[in-house]
Design a protein around this motif. Structure first.
Motif, PDB file in Angstrom:
ATOM      1  N   THR A  26      20.777   7.387   0.019  1.00 55.50           N
ATOM      2  CA  THR A  26      20.431   7.879  -1.370  1.00 55.50           C
ATOM      3  C   THR A  26      18.801   7.555  -1.481  1.00 55.50           C
ATOM      4  OG1 THR A  26      20.424   5.179  -1.726  1.00 55.50           O
ATOM      5  CG2 THR A  26      22.296   6.430  -2.188  1.00 55.50           C
ATOM      6  N   GLY A  27      18.518   8.333  -2.536  1.00 51.69           N
ATOM      7  CA  GLY A  27      17.061   8.628  -2.859  1.00 51.69           C
ATOM      8  C   GLY A  27      16.842   9.021  -4.115  1.00 51.69           C
ATOM      9  N   GLY A  28      15.682   9.901  -4.452  1.00 52.01           N
ATOM     10  CA  GLY A  28      15.295  10.022  -5.662  1.00 52.01           C
ATOM     11  C   GLY A  28      14.132   9.377  -6.312  1.00 52.01           C
ATOM     12  N   GLY A  29      13.623  10.037  -7.291  1.00 52.74           N
ATOM     13  CA  GLY A  29      12.340   9.449  -7.887  1.00 52.74           C
ATOM     14  C   GLY A  29      12.596   7.993  -8.469  1.00 52.74           C
ATOM     15  N   VAL A  30      13.635   8.026  -9.191  1.00 54.18           N
ATOM     16  CA  VAL A  30      14.099   6.824  -9.895  1.00 54.18           C
ATOM     17  C   VAL A  30      14.381   5.646  -8.937  1.00 54.18           C
ATOM     18  CG1 VAL A  30      16.413   7.263 -10.066  1.00 54.18           C
ATOM     19  CG2 VAL A  30      15.395   5.732 -11.828  1.00 54.18           C
ATOM     20  N   TYR A  31      14.997   6.033  -7.834  1.00 53.53           N
ATOM     21  CA  TYR A  31      15.515   5.112  -6.729  1.00 53.53           C
ATOM     22  C   TYR A  31      14.378   4.325  -6.195  1.00 53.53           C
ATOM     23  CZ  TYR A  31      17.121   3.205  -2.440  1.00 53.53           C
ATOM     24  OH  TYR A  31      17.262   2.330  -1.343  1.00 53.53           O
ATOM     25  N   TYR A  32      13.527   5.094  -5.600  1.00 53.99           N
ATOM     26  CA  TYR A  32      12.192   4.678  -4.881  1.00 53.99           C
ATOM     27  C   TYR A  32      11.236   4.138  -5.832  1.00 53.99           C
ATOM     28  CZ  TYR A  32      14.006   7.157  -0.627  1.00 53.99           C
ATOM     29  OH  TYR A  32      14.578   7.422   0.323  1.00 53.99           O
ATOM     30  N   THR A  33      11.226   4.498  -6.959  1.00 52.86           N
ATOM     31  CA  THR A  33      10.223   3.904  -8.108  1.00 52.86           C
ATOM     32  C   THR A  33      10.679   2.335  -8.402  1.00 52.86           C
ATOM     33  OG1 THR A  33       9.635   6.019  -9.008  1.00 52.86           O
ATOM     34  CG2 THR A  33       9.256   3.851 -10.363  1.00 52.86           C
ATOM     35  N   ALA A  34      12.101   2.463  -8.553  1.00 53.72           N
ATOM     36  CA  ALA A  34      12.704   1.116  -8.994  1.00 53.72           C
ATOM     37  C   ALA A  34      12.835   0.086  -7.745  1.00 53.72           C
ATOM     38  CB  ALA A  34      14.249   1.365  -9.271  1.00 53.72           C
ATOM     39  N   LEU A  35      12.868   0.864  -6.531  1.00 55.72           N
ATOM     40  CA  LEU A  35      12.691  -0.128  -5.304  1.00 55.72           C
ATOM     41  C   LEU A  35      11.231  -0.768  -5.228  1.00 55.72           C
ATOM     42  CD1 LEU A  35      14.132  -1.256  -2.608  1.00 55.72           C
ATOM     43  CD2 LEU A  35      12.925   0.984  -1.620  1.00 55.72           C
ATOM     44  N   SER A  36      10.299   0.034  -5.584  1.00 55.57           N
ATOM     45  CA  SER A  36       8.990  -0.403  -5.510  1.00 55.57           C
ATOM     46  C   SER A  36       8.774  -1.492  -6.524  1.00 55.57           C
ATOM     47  CB  SER A  36       7.720   0.686  -5.657  1.00 55.57           C
ATOM     48  OG  SER A  36       6.504   0.363  -5.540  1.00 55.57           O
ATOM     49  N   LEU A  37       9.099  -1.214  -7.867  1.00 61.12           N
ATOM     50  CA  LEU A  37       9.019  -2.217  -8.772  1.00 61.12           C
ATOM     51  C   LEU A  37       9.613  -3.634  -8.418  1.00 61.12           C
ATOM     52  CD1 LEU A  37       9.451   0.164 -11.824  1.00 61.12           C
ATOM     53  CD2 LEU A  37       7.247  -1.033 -11.302  1.00 61.12           C
ATOM     54  N   LEU A  38      10.875  -3.406  -7.964  1.00 59.23           N
ATOM     55  CA  LEU A  38      11.478  -4.873  -7.584  1.00 59.23           C
ATOM     56  C   LEU A  38      10.764  -5.407  -6.605  1.00 59.23           C
ATOM     57  CD1 LEU A  38      15.247  -3.135  -7.584  1.00 59.23           C
ATOM     58  CD2 LEU A  38      14.446  -4.877  -9.041  1.00 59.23           C
ATOM     59  N   ASP A  39      10.400  -4.774  -5.446  1.00 57.04           N
ATOM     60  CA  ASP A  39       9.441  -5.452  -4.756  1.00 57.04           C
ATOM     61  C   ASP A  39       8.284  -6.211  -5.000  1.00 57.04           C
ATOM     62  OD1 ASP A  39      11.161  -4.768  -2.427  1.00 57.04           O
ATOM     63  OD2 ASP A  39       9.776  -2.904  -1.850  1.00 57.04           O
ATOM     64  N   ASP A 261       1.899   2.313   2.328  1.00 53.81           N
ATOM     65  CA  ASP A 261       1.875   2.277   4.012  1.00 53.81           C
ATOM     66  C   ASP A 261       2.576   1.148   4.753  1.00 53.81           C
ATOM     67  OD1 ASP A 261       0.290   4.577   3.823  1.00 53.81           O
ATOM     68  OD2 ASP A 261      -1.468   3.759   4.261  1.00 53.81           O
ATOM     69  N   LYS A 262       2.417  -0.197   4.086  1.00 48.91           N
ATOM     70  CA  LYS A 262       3.056  -1.232   4.588  1.00 48.91           C
ATOM     71  C   LYS A 262       4.724  -0.893   4.576  1.00 48.91           C
ATOM     72  CE  LYS A 262      -0.028  -5.067   3.438  1.00 48.91           C
ATOM     73  NZ  LYS A 262      -0.253  -6.117   2.356  1.00 48.91           N
ATOM     74  N   TRP A 263       4.906  -0.413   3.688  1.00 54.40           N
ATOM     75  CA  TRP A 263       6.562  -0.178   3.192  1.00 54.40           C
ATOM     76  C   TRP A 263       7.142   1.003   4.136  1.00 54.40           C
ATOM     77  CZ3 TRP A 263       8.478   4.553   0.882  1.00 54.40           C
ATOM     78  CH2 TRP A 263      10.033   4.297   0.637  1.00 54.40           C
ATOM     79  N   LEU A 264       6.326   1.951   4.278  1.00 51.59           N
ATOM     80  CA  LEU A 264       6.576   3.034   5.234  1.00 51.59           C
ATOM     81  C   LEU A 264       6.450   2.511   6.837  1.00 51.59           C
ATOM     82  CD1 LEU A 264       4.191   6.088   4.042  1.00 51.59           C
ATOM     83  CD2 LEU A 264       6.644   5.918   3.990  1.00 51.59           C
ATOM     84  N   LEU A 265       5.632   1.876   7.217  1.00 51.13           N
ATOM     85  CA  LEU A 265       5.610   1.234   8.621  1.00 51.13           C
ATOM     86  C   LEU A 265       6.761   0.248   8.868  1.00 51.13           C
ATOM     87  CD1 LEU A 265       1.822   0.468   9.133  1.00 51.13           C
ATOM     88  CD2 LEU A 265       3.309   2.167  10.443  1.00 51.13           C
ATOM     89  N   GLU A 266       7.249  -0.553   7.947  1.00 54.86           N
ATOM     90  CA  GLU A 266       8.458  -1.272   8.069  1.00 54.86           C
ATOM     91  C   GLU A 266       9.525  -0.570   8.259  1.00 54.86           C
ATOM     92  OE1 GLU A 266       8.038  -4.101   4.639  1.00 54.86           O
ATOM     93  OE2 GLU A 266       6.535  -5.055   5.196  1.00 54.86           O
TER      94      GLU A 266
END
Length: 270
Positions: A26-39, A261-266
């Motif tokens: 799953t993906g999409g702008g809303v998904y990754y944006t929400a994921l980042s906010l939740l982090d 960048d941290k998120w991408l590496l993880e």
């Protein structure tokens, strides 16, 4: 971060093709944006349409704030060839309507992937948003099946000045401004801005921050990973948080770059 945060855009099903093989997620702008906010510990209100099952699968169900669903998901096939990314639209979900917007005031992120947020809806959201951040991707992409194509138009260019902070990549910048070179495009982009600013990213290169007064390169060369899907959306959310919390533009961009960048590496290690 205090206050309501409202996020607009449709989730997607992404078929990712890399040298490692094929993955479906799953993906999409809303998904990754929400994921980042939740982090960041921020719980967003998600305004979106798409199949009920997709919100259950991607973990956004508890944040879904509007009642609309559709039977069709947005499906992308994304192929990575060295530093090049090739995208195709395999299936489209519908656009959000006026009944799908929040009431009252909100800190708002508008991050469509393929025209699901219309210019008229965006302008309505502007009137109810304390800070309005967004990504231009879903506005410059042609809404059709097949190979992804970018287009610039007067309507889309008018929207640039609506945002407080906007993200786009270099290809979207060229399409938006109808320019043949990056320098020419940056100059034209400046004239479209009001009080906000735009962050232009380009692969592994440091991004460029553009505002009415000029533009500047911020940060260092980006982390190199095989799959950068969602990085722009994740970056936008962290940039948005920095802006809302009052960081100066340069510091907000540097913070967002570091966290992305941290998120991408993880993710690369998984």
């Amino acid at each position: 971060m205090r206050g309501r945060v409202c996020v607009y855009g449709n989730p997607t099903v992404d078929v990712i093709v890399t040298s490692r093989g094929v993955a479906v997620r799953t993906g999409g702008g809303v998904y990754y944006t929400a994921l980042s906010l939740l982090d960041e510990g921020v719980k967003p209100e998600v305004y979106s349409v798409g199949p009920h099952w997709l919100f259950l699968v991607n973990g956004l169900m508890e944040f879904k704030a509007n009642p609309s669903y559709s039977t069709s998901p947005m499906v992308f096939r994304i192929t990575y060839l060295d530093t090049e990314r090739v995208m195709e639209v395999a299936e489209m979900s519908p656009q959000l309507s006026g009944v799908d917007e929040h009431s009252g005031s909100c800190y708002t992120v508008v991050n469509p992937v393929l025209g699901e947020v219309t210019p008229s809806l965006l302008k309505s959201l502007r009137t109810k948003s304390i800070v309005l951040a967004g990504d231009v991707q879903g506005f410059v992409r042609e809404r059709r099946l097949g190979p992804l194509a970018l287009r610039g138009s007067g309507d889309v260019r008018e929207l640039v000045g609506v945002f407080d902070v906007l993200h786009m990549d270099a290809a979207e910048l060229l399409a938006l401004t109808g320019s043949s070179s990056k320098d020419e495009a940056l100059g034209r982009l400046r004239k479209l801005l009001r009080d906000g600013y735009v962050v232009v990213t380009e692969g592994f290169k440091p991004p460029v921050v553009v505002h009415r007064g000029g533009f500047e390169v911020v940060g260092q060369e980006r982390v190199r990973v095989g799959d950068k899907t969602g990085s722009g959306d994740y970056f936008l959310a962290r940039l948005f948080v920095g802006v809302v919390e009052g960081l100066p533009v340069r510091e907000a961009v540097e913070y967002a770059l570091e966290e992305t960048d941290k998120w991408l590496l993880e993710r690369e290690k998984r």
